[in-house]
Design a protein around this motif. Structure first.
Motif: not given
Length: 245
Positions: A96-100, A112-121
């Motif tokens: 993620r670092s530096g990505k816009r 089914s889908l489960r959100i495991a790690d959502e981008d905090p930004d």
């Protein structure tokens, strides 16, 4: 007493008994349940027999008590947030670092889908819609493409149209799922939410089914930009998989 009231009471008794067995643990006896709940013995035995028949409870090997059964595993899994090891989170955070644009990890559980790690930004705006209508999102379509060979890829009934671009024709969706299996990734533009777009890449063991999706999301007008990271995302999923599965 009405049919609704009768069955509502039976359901409540079942939930209360399951709660007691979960709290007291394997080997909980009918007497312990009766004493704890102050419930008529006949009601307890009738409910226990029903729960055992439906595999929500099982009898212990000595036949003296009860334990939680296999039918509860799906409920427990659905209620438990996906576990993402710290090492996997670190890999994702480095990517993620530096990505816009947003980078999310979405797990597949029980179709089914489960959100495991959502981008905090860059938070997911249409969380309910993504989880409820998998045909509208890149992660959801990737999961449906995985399921197509082993189970019906989507439920009966009309497909919900969230935007004017959401695919609601089953034939068109099936064709797209076949293309996803060939390409090895899924995409959507303005289908989940007007003005947004995303790519989803499978995360799984080599030559095995995907158990998660790495999603790159951005405004629709910047879709070409996230496509530039396709190879980097594929490489990242191969590094990520051993930490997840």
């Amino acid at each position: 007493m009405s049919y609704r009231a009768t069955h509502s009471g039976a359901a409540l008794n079942s939930f209360r008994i399951l709660e007691i067995v979960a709290r007291l643990g394997t080997g909980t006896t009918a007497k312990e349940i009766t004493d704890t709940l102050q419930m008529p013995q006949t009601t307890v035995y009738r409910t226990l027999n029903s729960l055992v028949a439906d595999e929500y409870l099982v009898r212990t090997s000595d036949l003296r008590g009860f334990a939680l059964g296999h039918a509860l595993s799906g409920l427990i899994t659905a209620a438990t947030p996906p576990t993402v090891p710290t090492t996997a989170r670190n890999v994702i955070e480095k990517f993620r670092s530096g990505k816009r644009f947003a980078v999310h990890l979405i797990m597949f559980r029980n179709a089914s889908l489960r959100i495991a790690d959502e981008d905090p930004d860059y938070r997911i705006h249409s969380v309910y819609e993504m989880l409820r209508y998998p045909h509208s999102s890149a992660a959801g379509k990737l999961m449906l493409a995985e399921l197509a060979d082993s189970a019906p890829p989507f439920p009966n009934g009309p497909l919900m149209q969230l935007t004017q671009h959401t695919i609601t024709d089953r034939g068109q969706l099936e064709q797209q799922l076949a293309e996803i299996r060939l390409k090895g990734h899924a995409s959507e533009i303005n289908e989940l939410e007007q003005g947004s777009a995303s790519l989803a890449f499978p995360v799984g063991l080599p030559n095995g089914p995907a158990g998660a999706a790495l999603c790159l999301s951005s405004p629709a007008e910047r879709f070409a930009h996230i496509c530039e990271y396709t190879e980097a995302a594929r490489e990242m999923t191969s590094r990520l998989a051993p930490f997840l599965f």
